[in-house]
Design an enzyme around this catalytic site. Structure first.
Site, mmCIF file in Angstrom:
data_model
loop_
_atom_site.group_PDB
_atom_site.id
_atom_site.type_symbol
_atom_site.label_atom_id
_atom_site.label_comp_id
_atom_site.label_asym_id
_atom_site.label_seq_id
_atom_site.Cartn_x
_atom_site.Cartn_y
_atom_site.Cartn_z
ATOM 1 N N VAL A 155 41.363 32.807 35.266
ATOM 2 C CA VAL A 155 41.262 32.481 36.690
ATOM 3 C C VAL A 155 40.243 33.423 37.328
ATOM 4 O O VAL A 155 40.409 34.643 37.287
ATOM 5 C CB VAL A 155 42.638 32.631 37.375
ATOM 6 N N LYS A 156 39.189 32.824 37.889
ATOM 7 C CA LYS A 156 38.163 33.661 38.538
ATOM 8 C C LYS A 156 38.558 33.944 39.974
ATOM 9 O O LYS A 156 38.862 33.026 40.749
ATOM 10 C CB LYS A 156 36.809 32.935 38.529
ATOM 11 N N LEU A 157 38.526 35.225 40.301
ATOM 12 C CA LEU A 157 38.895 35.687 41.647
ATOM 13 C C LEU A 157 37.758 36.557 42.167
ATOM 14 O O LEU A 157 37.159 37.315 41.388
ATOM 15 C CB LEU A 157 40.163 36.543 41.574
#
Ligand code: E4P
Length: 288
Positions: free
Chosen positions: A112-114
């Site tokens: 998950v890119k944050l």
């Protein structure tokens, strides 16, 4: 061919289009993973078609993104695939956390890119403690990378990536590769669990630097990988790769102390600008 043993860096494709995954996988004979972002997904030809037909909504676009991610997964089943949350100034901690959990369930092992903002790092801390993999994106400073390390301590090796954006620093006259070198050096000194993923990669020099310095991962667009392969670079030992001298402003290494993540200066204009651009590209898909 199989991936040569002397290439220690994982090779990722930077694209929102599974058709490109297939092309590169067939061209190289291997592919370790893929990164996507809202702007790249917005460029996907099938999504563009849906946009032009005016049928996308704020909800249905996520169904399409999920299909894109799963199509990539079907081509490289053991590859590491990163998908990005939607985030703008108004996105709360709770909303981003919930979004991250939903994305993490698209398939096992997904990243998950944050964004590296106060909210993004706070969310990363929670998601990592729940066993979710994260890719901290829009990294433009050593302080930001230090904060990622500090906030995600206790994560498994390989569970956390940090993505320094080389090309976007080059765009403003700063030698982006120094950022990669400085983060690699700091993480080595700290025995960090965080993997460095060279992002915003635009040239053969960028690729050579990441391979030579053994960044854990590098992600680049299809056209650059094709050029790299066709020039026979896959067959070169990383130690033999040459990097051109730069006339850009170099970035000094900072001897940072290890401290609580909130004590680092994580604010960066390019992170803010990057978020704005992702949000604009995303909303353009369904806004009338
Ligand atoms: C990948 O994770 C990044 O989103 C991407 O490399 C950004 O590249 P760009 O600066 O060329 O848009």
């Amino acid at each position: 061919m199989n991936k040569p043993e002397y290439i220690k860096t994982q090779i990722f494709l930077d694209s929102g289009d599974p058709a490109e995954t297939k092309i590169l996988f067939e061209k190289l004979g291997f592919l370790d993973g893929q990164t996507t972002n809202p702007s790249l997904v917005a460029k996907n030809p099938e999504i563009q078609k849906l946009k032009n037909d005016g049928v996308l909504t704020n909800e249905s676009i996520w169904v399409e993104y999920n299909k894109v991610a799963n199509d990539i997964k079907n081509i490289i089943p053991s590859g590491s695939i990163s998908v990005e949350v939607y985030s703008d100034d108004a996105t709360s901690f709770e909303t981003m956390c919930e979004q991250g959990r939903i994305l993490s369930k698209w398939f096992s092992g997904i990243y998950v890119k944050l964004p590296i903002t106060h909210t993004g790092i706070s969310v990363a801390k929670v998601l990592v403690s729940e066993g979710i993999n994260v890719n901290m994106t829009l990294c433009f400073s050593q302080d930001q990378a230090a904060a990622v390390h500090s906030a995600t301590k206790g994560a498994k090796k390989g569970q956390v990536y940090v993505s320094p954006f080389v090309g976007r620093l080059d765009d403003i006259g700063i030698y982006g590769l120094d950022l990669i070198g400085n983060i690699l050096k700091m993480y080595k000194e700290w025995g960090s669990h965080v993997s460095v993923l060279g992002a915003s990669i635009r040239s053969i020099d960028h690729v050579n630097y990441c391979l030579k310095n053994e960044a854990e991962i590098i992600t680049a667009p299809l056209a650059l990988w094709i050029k790299w392969e066709e020039e026979g670079r896959l067959l070169k030992l990383p130690s033999d790769l040459i990097i051109s001298v730069t006339d850009k402003k170099q970035i000094d290494y900072l001897e940072l102390e290890q401290k609580n993540w909130e004590e680092y200066n994580i604010k960066h204009d390019l992170t803010d600008k990057g978020l704005e651009k992702f949000a604009t590209d995303w909303k353009s898909l369904f806004s009338k």
